[in-house]
Design a protein around this motif. Sequence first.
Motif, PDB file in Angstrom:
ATOM      1  N   ALA A 382    -114.245   3.917 -22.321  1.00  0.00           N
ATOM      2  CA  ALA A 382    -113.843   3.606 -23.704  1.00  0.00           C
ATOM      3  C   ALA A 382    -114.178   4.775 -24.624  1.00  0.00           C
ATOM      4  O   ALA A 382    -113.377   5.143 -25.499  1.00  0.00           O
ATOM      5  N   ALA A 383    -115.342   5.376 -24.414  1.00  0.00           N
ATOM      6  CA  ALA A 383    -115.755   6.499 -25.262  1.00  0.00           C
ATOM      7  C   ALA A 383    -114.889   7.733 -25.022  1.00  0.00           C
ATOM      8  O   ALA A 383    -114.768   8.594 -25.884  1.00  0.00           O
ATOM      9  N   ALA A 384    -114.279   7.810 -23.847  1.00  0.00           N
ATOM     10  CA  ALA A 384    -113.403   8.945 -23.537  1.00  0.00           C
ATOM     11  C   ALA A 384    -112.003   8.729 -24.100  1.00  0.00           C
ATOM     12  O   ALA A 384    -111.390   9.643 -24.661  1.00  0.00           O
ATOM     13  N   LEU A 385    -111.493   7.501 -23.974  1.00  0.00           N
ATOM     14  CA  LEU A 385    -110.094   7.265 -24.346  1.00  0.00           C
ATOM     15  C   LEU A 385    -109.887   7.035 -25.842  1.00  0.00           C
ATOM     16  O   LEU A 385    -108.880   7.445 -26.403  1.00  0.00           O
ATOM     17  N   LYS A 386    -110.830   6.353 -26.483  1.00  0.00           N
ATOM     18  CA  LYS A 386    -110.657   6.025 -27.900  1.00  0.00           C
ATOM     19  C   LYS A 386    -110.494   7.276 -28.785  1.00  0.00           C
ATOM     20  O   LYS A 386    -109.614   7.296 -29.662  1.00  0.00           O
ATOM     21  N   PRO A 387    -111.290   8.323 -28.582  1.00  0.00           N
ATOM     22  CA  PRO A 387    -111.069   9.513 -29.411  1.00  0.00           C
ATOM     23  C   PRO A 387    -109.671  10.093 -29.225  1.00  0.00           C
ATOM     24  O   PRO A 387    -108.979  10.409 -30.201  1.00  0.00           O
ATOM     25  N   LEU A 388    -109.227  10.205 -27.995  1.00  0.00           N
ATOM     26  CA  LEU A 388    -107.910  10.799 -27.750  1.00  0.00           C
ATOM     27  C   LEU A 388    -106.800   9.985 -28.393  1.00  0.00           C
ATOM     28  O   LEU A 388    -105.926  10.520 -29.074  1.00  0.00           O
ATOM     29  N   SER A 389    -106.829   8.665 -28.167  1.00  0.00           N
ATOM     30  CA  SER A 389    -105.708   7.867 -28.658  1.00  0.00           C
ATOM     31  C   SER A 389    -105.709   7.766 -30.179  1.00  0.00           C
ATOM     32  O   SER A 389    -104.644   7.764 -30.798  1.00  0.00           O
ATOM     33  N   THR A 390    -106.876   7.696 -30.796  1.00  0.00           N
ATOM     34  CA  THR A 390    -106.880   7.571 -32.257  1.00  0.00           C
ATOM     35  C   THR A 390    -106.482   8.895 -32.918  1.00  0.00           C
ATOM     36  O   THR A 390    -105.718   8.901 -33.881  1.00  0.00           O
ATOM     37  N   TRP A 391    -106.962  10.004 -32.371  1.00  0.00           N
ATOM     38  CA  TRP A 391    -106.496  11.292 -32.907  1.00  0.00           C
ATOM     39  C   TRP A 391    -104.998  11.473 -32.643  1.00  0.00           C
ATOM     40  O   TRP A 391    -104.250  11.928 -33.505  1.00  0.00           O
ATOM     41  N   ASN A 392    -104.578  11.131 -31.443  1.00  0.00           N
ATOM     42  CA  ASN A 392    -103.154  11.259 -31.122  1.00  0.00           C
ATOM     43  C   ASN A 392    -102.306  10.416 -32.058  1.00  0.00           C
ATOM     44  O   ASN A 392    -101.217  10.833 -32.468  1.00  0.00           O
ATOM     45  N   ALA A 393    -102.771   9.224 -32.373  1.00  0.00           N
ATOM     46  CA  ALA A 393    -101.981   8.348 -33.243  1.00  0.00           C
ATOM     47  C   ALA A 393    -101.760   9.013 -34.600  1.00  0.00           C
ATOM     48  O   ALA A 393    -100.644   8.985 -35.135  1.00  0.00           O
ATOM     49  N   LEU A 394    -102.800   9.626 -35.153  1.00  0.00           N
ATOM     50  CA  LEU A 394    -102.628  10.299 -36.445  1.00  0.00           C
ATOM     51  C   LEU A 394    -101.648  11.454 -36.324  1.00  0.00           C
ATOM     52  O   LEU A 394    -100.793  11.671 -37.182  1.00  0.00           O
ATOM     53  N   ASP A 395    -101.783  12.189 -35.235  1.00  0.00           N
ATOM     54  CA  ASP A 395    -100.871  13.315 -34.999  1.00  0.00           C
ATOM     55  C   ASP A 395     -99.431  12.824 -34.839  1.00  0.00           C
ATOM     56  O   ASP A 395     -98.492  13.403 -35.410  1.00  0.00           O
TER      57      ASP A 395
END
Lengths: 692, 692
Positions: A382-395
């Motif tokens: 969860a700690a690995a995926l949440k940063p990627l997906s939330t940053w990706n969503a903004l992008d």
Amino acid sequence: MSQDVPESITEDPRVDVAELGEQLLGRWADVRRTARALAAEPRTQKIEGQSMAEHRERVLDQLGYLVEQKSVHRAFPKRMGGEENPGGNIAGFEELVVADPSLQIKAGVQWGLFGSAVLHLGTSEHHDAWLPGIMSLEIPGAFAMTEIGHGSDVASIATTATYDPAAEEFVVHTPFRAAWKDYLGNAALHGKAAVVFAQLITAGVNHGVHAFYVPIRDENGFLPGIGGEDDGLKGGLNGIDNGRLHFDNVRIPRTNLLNRYGDVAADGTYSSPIESPGRRFFTMLGTLVQGRVSLDGAATAASKVALQIAVGYANERRQFNASSDTTEEVLLDYQRHQRRLLPRIATTYAMSFAHEELLEKFHEVFSQDATDDARQDLETLAAALKPLSTWNALDILQECREACGGAGFIVKNRFTSLRADLDIYVTFEGDNNVLLQLVAKRLLADYAEEFRKLDAGALTRYVARRAEGVALNQSGLRQLAQTWTDAGSEKRSANFLKDPGTQRNLLAERVRTMVAEVAEDLKGAGKLPQARAAAVFNERQEQIISAARAHAELLQWEAFTRQVELVEDPGTRSVLTWLRDLFGLCLIERDLGWFQMSGLLSSQRARTLGPYINRLLARLRPHAQDLVDAFGYTQEHLRAEIVTGIEAERQEEAMAYFRTLRASADAPIDEKIILARKRAAEKSAKKARAGK
Amino acid sequence: MSQDVPESITEDPRVDVAELGEQLLGRWADVRRTARALAAEPRTQKIEGQSMAEHRERVLDQLGYLVEQKSVHRAFPKRMGGEENPGGNIAGFEELVVADPSLQIKAGVQWGLFGSAVLHLGTSEHHDAWLPGIMSLEIPGAFAMTEIGHGSDVASIATTATYDPAAEEFVVHTPFRAAWKDYLGNAALHGKAAVVFAQLITAGVNHGVHAFYVPIRDENGFLPGIGGEDDGLKGGLNGIDNGRLHFDNVRIPRTNLLNRYGDVAADGTYSSPIESPGRRFFTMLGTLVQGRVSLDGAATAASKVALQIAVGYANERRQFNASSDTTEEVLLDYQRHQRRLLPRIATTYAMSFAHEELLEKFHEVFSQDATDDARQDLETLAAALKPLSTWNALDILQECREACGGAGFIVKNRFTSLRADLDIYVTFEGDNNVLLQLVAKRLLADYAEEFRKLDAGALTRYVARRAEGVALNQSGLRQLAQTWTDAGSEKRSANFLKDPGTQRNLLAERVRTMVAEVAEDLKGAGKLPQARAAAVFNERQEQIISAARAHAELLQWEAFTRQVELVEDPGTRSVLTWLRDLFGLCLIERDLGWFQMSGLLSSQRARTLGPYINRLLARLRPHAQDLVDAFGYTQEHLRAEIVTGIEAERQEEAMAYFRTLRASADAPIDEKIILARKRAAEKSAKKARAGK
């Protein structure tokens, strides 16, 4: 796992949109469908332009509607009317983001944080006493963990709960301003109770952070000793009444301690089933991992909505006429536009498939008494995926908004509103940078563990092999070898790149190398004085976070690949394979500097990457609409004027007008044409004169 | 230009904040100071949380205040009360973004677009008739260029103005929905007139896009034949009443054609001082370049405000205590935090210095009858810098918001509000991608021109040299040569990187190589059939835009370097040199894949780049506050609670509390300490037993 995913099974592949859509819906497809039906009702949707006060009241009211619709109790015990279905609960919950992110997050505060804390940290008496009111929304509640002074560093919060054996009560207290609880949903207006995290002190000993159930308001407002502030207007999520709470020696019964992992007897004796205070702390926090899991899913859902809108528009909107005098190009036919949108579709597929695996793991851990290892694996994932997906969503939201130009900026086309609401996802439920650092620490620990297990001979062999590899890389000889192998053949290099084995090896080798490099640099740091050790670690912080990011990207790539291998329809499988290649190769392209300097890619091969990605884009372009249609959101979810067909209608009207005009006698002639004719006439006159 | 900027002139350099601040203010320092004083008044500032209607009225009222303060007439003719100071006018105008971006942009619509169109495209009769009312705000006006169907492709707009010689009138008409004018400030509510861009048709000939002055409203609303729609809520800039306009055969006098570059006589005869319709069109549009220039400056100003807030907070906020048991680290002491903020400070300096040069060029062109070449240079420079600075501003605002965590999300801390308002800057006044493509076309034209000028011998030599260079690069031999030169010495490689000559060469060679590669690929495309030529171009679109971006980055780097060389104070010069190095090296790092695969950097040297950047960060860290203080914005401009000192106060209160507690007898003991003692006691007891 099979590595031989063929590049193209059929010559002219078609995507089976319905089947692919089903695959994307995943294990809890039915729950998602139910939740999407709910999110399609105007009753649950955001009304843009409402004042903060109106929006807050509306969302509170919507929460009641969710209760009526039985859409928020799936995780609770069956004996209380729940379904004991933690995975399904999150799947349904995260779809609410499509109706209004404020609704999603306020529901998350009520049932996912406040309610879950009572469920997971409390025991059956607590469940009996409070869960019915929490589930029915009779008791709206706050999750009072974060303080003004401490966010991600929960262990350092300063609120205290000191046991008074004479009264058999805990005294909850915020000793200074920085200890005030902050950013709490339900705190500014609606909360009647809070789960307050505080340092448990009894008999002169601080047993660390524990959770306490504290009533905070009745119909007359704050209870004695309790006060607060409204956080006011935020960058988004203004349907939630975030605020601050402070406690001035507030007394609560001893039994309000949520005592599953730590208890205090009437005489003040502390006991816990977990001896180590550190492990106890992480176990308690770990029960709350679902916040991160659901943000990962919500970020993915919002990305899908944005891409459905932007790709739909890009397939209708025309601008500039390079290739014909009368018809303008559809936006998605421009290479740059493909570059902007298609890799983001690929990323969203990766996010979606990786999220589904995260959700399965979450469900597994929370459906049974999981081992510590399983819990830690879940938390790391969860700690690995949440940063990627939330940053990706903004992008993704931003690129989609820009790709729609001025129309993208109008609120009724959704992007700016979603982006504003999702902004905070990158720093709440664990700041993304802090989470990635946690992941890195786990990677380093695993690396050290691996070495501990090796016998001396194996270790020596490993080190020698690694040293050899490093020497080979650093001398550039391995790159030369690749160059000679390819002998300038772009085709051979492209075959190399599209092999999933290559992609996996490159992405996995990156993680291994990065972790090994940091581990080597940190060797012995543990024996240094504290300040010096901290400095050594700090000097590698950027590298450490990069390693964690690389790890998370590998996980996404692997999840994507596993799903590709499950596809039966040959056309869908071909297209999805290209999409996975696009995802993997764009990851490699983004870090191309690293892959070359580490010696894993020759500069010759690196040069073929960009052109090969461009070829993939051209190949995927005809399938772009199918790929976003498979996300399955309907007009009720998209709610964006530009993707209702209005753009195509306007273009057809314009084209019809010009067709008619060209056919008529009234059509004005372009000055440029007259000028060209004039010049031609002058030229031939000149020629005629010269010939005379 | 001297290349020998020394790395460090003094051992322990200090920044002269006042002097550096003066340098940043540039040529129009006094105008900027006056405008900043105005922006420091609550009267001009945004009130967060106002409804769209309230905000629109407030901004209209503020525009009147700007007139009273004589802050918006600097560009107008002296005979009408202006100052004929185009550069100073923009300098003052762009500072308004700090008060409220809506105020800046609505002022820009009124005086920078609507007023400027009358000034630059009209002639003295028009000036006499309308400029007084425009300057005094008696006539609020819209700039009606963009249509629903056409934004960046202005040549394709479909509104027509057909001359009727019998009535001596133009008939302005929007023939279909896509031809409606859209996104126009002042159109929804306040505009009384508009400069409407339309295809001028007279005597059956379309002379292309011209501008017409069209009254649109009186006190009773729209004039006959005119209608419109409100664009409604936007992602930001809601103080501006953007809307749509449509025209149903609206008649205006012949003399309402703004006729500086094209006129129609009473009998319908068209005449123009510029024969070529293409050049005429670009000349007319070119007079409106100031929009892009001012966005470049406003984006820079907003970035400065954000960094002053985030760096101030990062120097007070503490989180996690790695290096000591009692004191937590200041955020900016974390390497990752330095990596997030310091390169963005460097970028902002580059943006600021490059903008000042752009402003000078703008002033030069608009202060005299400039040559076509000078105008084109100005337009290319504006088209290159505006995309970078507006994208950078969004990136900086977002990173600053994230770097302040939850506090960054609260509107009263400014970031989210500024970001929402500036979002549209990346696609208006020319979509950033379209602008970069224009720049690239100019680069390609210049490249072709260069070749035309060369004699055959020189050309052959050049091609041979280039081919040789490419062969050398592609074989990897040049990289090996670099590797052998450095012979593994990191120091030698670092010396190479910090040499400004190296940075310039790398950045310049990148532009040259990228342009040459595209030019070679496109060779002969001009002779292909239109559709095929367009396809060839499209297949290189990504490369083309990358080349333009590389060019713009080189321009920023050069502007930064020129300013470093002007600094006299040795301490300031040292620090600014490091900051310039950080800027240049981060540009190279971001494209490190390219630099290696093009053979310009060996993988060995590439490996030293990251560590060297980290060393630069550590060296610059003590100067971070000085560097942002030099931006010169005061608390009245920052208006962010977190940078008022409140955070330091709270931290001191907390630390004082814990100091007192530790000194007292009441301090609870940490359970971990008790456990450790217990284990130690057990161990010694065991030892004692064993010894017995």
